[in-house]
Write an enzyme that holds these catalytic residues in place. Structure first.
Site, mmCIF file in Angstrom:
data_model
loop_
_atom_site.group_PDB
_atom_site.id
_atom_site.type_symbol
_atom_site.label_atom_id
_atom_site.label_comp_id
_atom_site.label_asym_id
_atom_site.label_seq_id
_atom_site.Cartn_x
_atom_site.Cartn_y
_atom_site.Cartn_z
ATOM 1 N N ASN A 1 -12.474 -1.111 -0.981
ATOM 2 C CA ASN A 1 -11.775 -1.709 0.161
ATOM 3 C C ASN A 1 -12.440 -1.233 1.448
ATOM 4 O OD1 ASN A 1 -9.302 -2.780 1.742
ATOM 5 N ND2 ASN A 1 -9.390 -0.622 2.342
ATOM 6 N N GLU A 2 -12.701 -2.144 2.337
ATOM 7 C CA GLU A 2 -13.284 -1.800 3.644
ATOM 8 C C GLU A 2 -14.340 -0.705 3.480
ATOM 9 O OE1 GLU A 2 -10.280 -1.239 6.734
ATOM 10 O OE2 GLU A 2 -9.688 -3.333 6.557
ATOM 11 N N TYR B 1 -6.953 -9.059 11.434
ATOM 12 C CA TYR B 1 -5.645 -8.704 11.986
ATOM 13 C C TYR B 1 -5.513 -9.242 13.407
ATOM 14 C CZ TYR B 1 -4.500 -5.515 8.158
ATOM 15 O OH TYR B 1 -4.172 -4.986 6.930
ATOM 16 N N GLU C 1 -6.367 -9.157 3.562
ATOM 17 C CA GLU C 1 -5.488 -8.468 4.530
ATOM 18 C C GLU C 1 -5.468 -9.296 5.803
ATOM 19 O OE1 GLU C 1 -6.020 -4.266 5.345
ATOM 20 O OE2 GLU C 1 -6.581 -3.875 3.261
ATOM 21 N N GLN D 1 2.178 -6.213 5.434
ATOM 22 C CA GLN D 1 2.353 -5.907 4.032
ATOM 23 C C GLN D 1 3.754 -6.350 3.604
ATOM 24 O OE1 GLN D 1 1.149 -1.899 3.030
ATOM 25 N NE2 GLN D 1 -0.797 -2.077 4.108
ATOM 26 N N GLU E 1 0.837 -1.200 0.000
ATOM 27 C CA GLU E 1 0.000 0.000 0.000
ATOM 28 C C GLU E 1 0.875 1.253 0.000
ATOM 29 O OE1 GLU E 1 -2.814 0.046 3.239
ATOM 30 O OE2 GLU E 1 -3.832 1.810 2.434
HETATM 31 O O1 AHR Z 1 -3.054 -2.562 6.119
HETATM 32 C C1 AHR Z 1 -3.329 -1.353 6.739
HETATM 33 C C2 AHR Z 1 -4.801 -0.965 6.649
HETATM 34 O O2 AHR Z 1 -5.575 -1.876 7.366
HETATM 35 C C3 AHR Z 1 -5.417 -0.962 5.283
HETATM 36 O O3 AHR Z 1 -5.172 0.202 4.584
HETATM 37 C C4 AHR Z 1 -6.874 -1.085 5.579
HETATM 38 O O4 AHR Z 1 -7.572 -1.723 4.554
HETATM 39 C C5 AHR Z 1 -6.895 -1.878 6.880
HETATM 40 O O5 AHR Z 1 -7.727 -1.291 7.817
#
Ligand code: AHR
Length: 510
Positions: free
Chosen positions: A192-193, A259, A310, A359, A46
Site C-alpha cells: 500500500n502506498e 483524497y 482509497e 473508511q 483500517e
Molecule cells: O485512509 C487513511 C490513510 O490514507 C491510509 O492508511 C493510507 O493508505 C492513506 O495515506
C-alpha cells in the site's frame, strides 16, 4: 420562422440562466455500454482510530449488543448498503501488520504500537479470522492488503496459504485456530502506498518488489487471486507509467488514491471553501482520465483494471480527538462529494473496476459513527444506500450541458451532476450542489415514455451554507435522512424534475 426559433432559443437560455433549467438527454437505448461493477461501491476498514475497535468490533463480552463480537447495529446498517468488497487491514497499517500476531487465542496475541496512527496500542484481537468471518457473514468479498514495506515474501505467501489452502501446515494451523475450511479470498493488494508509508520506494524498485511478492502468492485449491499492485497518489502519473511499463504479467489491477482535503474541520467552512472542495472532488474525473490514458498506452486491451482503492474527504479531526485517529463528522457536504464522485466513477467503468471509500466507520468520510452504544448513519451512508441500485447495472450515457461555475478562489465545479443505469428499471442519480438555487432538469429519453416514476431525496436542512453543514449526530440529532421525492412531471419522453438547493435525488423510471 427563423425569428421564432431564435426567440425560443433565447427564451430557453434566459430561462436556464434565471431559473436554473437544463435539458439532459438520457440514451437508454445506447448499445455496448459497460456494466457498473458493484465493486465501485467498495469500502475500506483500517486498524486506525476507532474503525475496527468500537466501530466494527466490540468483542463478545461487551455490553454493546453484538453478534460474536461484531456490533449488531453496525451489522444491520451495513447489510442495507450491500457492500460488495471490503479492504483490510490498511492503509499504512498494512505495511506494518504481521498477520501471525492476529491469530490464535485472543488473550495470547502480542500487542503492538500502531505507530502510523496515534501510537495506539493494538492488541490484535481483531485478526484474520475476525475479518474474514465478518465478510462471510455479510456476503462481502474480502480485499486483503499485504505487507510489502516491512514484511517478507515468505510472510505474505504463507498468509495466502493460511487463508486459502485446503491442506498443508498452514491449513492445519488454521484448523487448530477454529476454521477447517479455507475462505475464498480473491483480492490481494501487494503493498500500500509504497511510494510513502509503504517503504518510500521508487516506482522502479517497487515494480521489482511487486514481481517477487506476487510470484509466491499462489492459487490454492480453486481459489483464484486477483493481485493488485500498489498505485499512485493523485497526480503522480510517472508511478502509473513505470508500473505499467515494468509489470507485464501476474497483475490484475493497479490502484490509485485520491483524497479531497479541507483546511478546517468537517463542519467549519464557508461558501468559498465548500465550492472549492467540490471542485477538488470532481477533479478526480480528469485524474482518472489521465491515469487511464497511460494504462491504455501500455495495455490497449484493458487486461489490467484500475482500482481507486482509497478516496473521500479528509478534514481536520474533531476537536478533542486524537489527531492520529482521523475522526471527522460528516455533513451534507460529504454527501454531495459522495454523490458527485459516484456519478463520475460510473463513467469510467471501462477501466475503473473498483473503488473503496475511506473508511467504513469512525474514520475520514465514514458511513457510520459510533460512540459507546450509540450509532449515527451519516449523509454519506444514505447516498451509498440510495445509489446501490446502480450496482451491476448497465451504464446509460447522459448528455449533461456544461454548466461549470468558478468559485471565488478559482476552482471549477459543476452545478449539476447526473448519471444513469439500466437494470429492471432506469435509475437516474442527480445532485444539485448549489446552496441557493433550485435546479430544474428535463430528462429526455431516446424512446422510453415513462409510465412509472418514483424517487428518493436527501436534502440539506436550513438555508444557504447551513444546508450543506447539516448533519446527524449522537443524542438523536437527525437532520439528514432520505425521504420520498415527488417533485417531477412526466410528459411523453420527458421527466421534468426540480431539485432543491443542496440535494441528491435518485429516480426509478419504468
Ligand atoms: O485512509 C487513511 C490513510 O490514507 C491510509 O492508511 C493510507 O493508505 C492513506 O495515506
Amino acid at each position: 420562422m427563423m425569428k421564432r426559433t431564435l426567440t425560443t432559443l433565447l427564451a430557453a437560455m434566459i430561462g436556464a440562466a434565471l431559473f436554473g433549467q437544463v435539458k439532459v438527454a438520457v440514451h437508454e437505448n445506447a448499445t455496448d455500454q459497460p456494466v457498473i461493477p458493484k465493486e465501485i461501491y467498495g469500502q475500506f476498514a483500517e486498524h486506525l482510530g476507532r474503525c475496527i475497535y468500537d466501530g466494527i468490533w466490540v468483542g463478545k463480552d461487551s455490553p454493546i449488543p453484538n453478534i460474536d463480537g461484531y456490533r449488531k447495529d453496525l451489522v444491520e446498517a451495513i447489510k442495507e448498503l450491500k457492500v460488495p468488497v471490503l479492504r483490510w487491514p490498511g492503509g499504512c497499517f498494512a505495511d506494518e501488520y504481521h498477520w501471525r500476531d492476529g491469530i490464535g487465542p485472543q488473550s495470547e496475541r502480542p500487542k503492538m504500537i500502531n505507530s502510523n496512527w496515534g501510537g495506539t496500542v493494538e492488541d490484535n484481537s481483531f485478526g484474520t479470522h475476525e475479518f474474514l468471518n465478518f465478510c462471510e457473514m455479510l456476503g462481502i468479498e474480502p480485499y486483503i492488503s499485504g505487507n510489502v514495506g516491512s514484511g517478507t515474501v515468505e510472510e505474505l505467501a504463507k498468509w495466502v496459504e493460511y487463508m486459502t489452502a485446503k491442506g498443508g501446515t498452514m491449513a492445519d494451523l488454521r484448523a487448530k485456530n477454529g476454521r477447517k475450511e479455507p475462505w475464498n479470498v480473491k483480492y490481494l493488494g501487494v503493498g500500500n502506498e509504497n511510494w510513502g508509508c509503504g517503504g518510500n520506494m521508487t516506482p522502479e524498485f517497487y515494480s521489482d518488489q511487486y514481481k517477487r511478492y506476487a510470484t509466491y502468492c499462489r492459487n490454492y485449491d480453486g481459489n483464484r487471486l486477483y493481485k493488485v499492485a500498489s498505485g499512485a497518489s493523485d497526480y503522480d502519473y510517472n508511478w502509473t507509467k513505470v508500473l505499467m511499463r515494468n509489470v507485464r504479467r501476474d497483475i490484475s489491477g493497479l490502484s490509485l488514491h485520491y483524497y479531497t482535503g479541507g483546511h478546517s474541520t468537517a463542519l467549519d467552512f464557508g461558501e468559498d471553501e465548500y465550492y472549492n472542495m467540490l471542485g477538488k472532488a470532481v477533479e478526480v474525473d480528469e485524474v482518472l482520465r489521465n491515469h487511464e490514458a497511460i494504462m491504455d498506452l501500455y495495455d490497449p486491451e484493458r487486461k489490467i483494471d484500475l482500482l481507486l482503492d482509497e478516496w473521500g474527504t479528509w478534514f481536520r479531526v474533531e476537536p478533542g480527538t486524537n489527531p492520529g485517529h482521523l475522526f471527522q463528522q460528516s455533513s451534507m457536504r460529504d454527501a454531495m462529494v459522495a454523490a458527485m464522485s459516484l456519478n463520475i466513477f460510473h463513467k469510467h467503468t471501462a477501466r475503473l473496476k473498483m473503488t473503496n471509500i475511506a473508511q467504513m466507520v469512525n474514520v475520514l468520510q465514514a458511513m457510520i459513527l459510533t460512540k459507546g452504544s450509540e450509532i449515527v448513519l451519516t449523509p454519506t451512508y444514505h447516498v451509498f444506500r440510495m445509489f446501490n441500485v446502480h450496482q451491476d447495472a448497465i451504464s446509460v450515457p447522459v448528455d449533461v450541458p456544461d454548466d461549470s461555475q468558478v468559485s471565488p478562489s478559482g476552482r471549477i465545479y459543476p452545478e449539476l451532476s447526473v448519471s444513469a443505469s439500466k437494470s429492471d428499471a432506469i435509475h437516474v442519480s442527480l445532485a444539485n450542489p448549489s446552496v441557493t438555487k433550485p435546479k430544474t432538469v428535463e430528462l429526455e429519453f431516446d424512446a422510453l415514455k415513462p409510465s412509472s416514476v418514483t424517487g428518493e431525496i436527501l436534502v440539506g436542512k436550513g438555508k444557504g451554507i447551513e444546508a450543506v453543514k447539516s448533519h446527524n449526530d449522537f443524542g438523536g440529532k437527525t437532520e439528514i435522512a432520505p425521504a420520498a421525492f415527488k417533485d417531477f412531471k412526466t410528459s411523453g419522453r420527458t421527466v421534468k424534475v426540480t431539485l432543491p438547493p443542496a440535494s441528491v435525488v435518485v429516480l426509478e423510471i419504468k
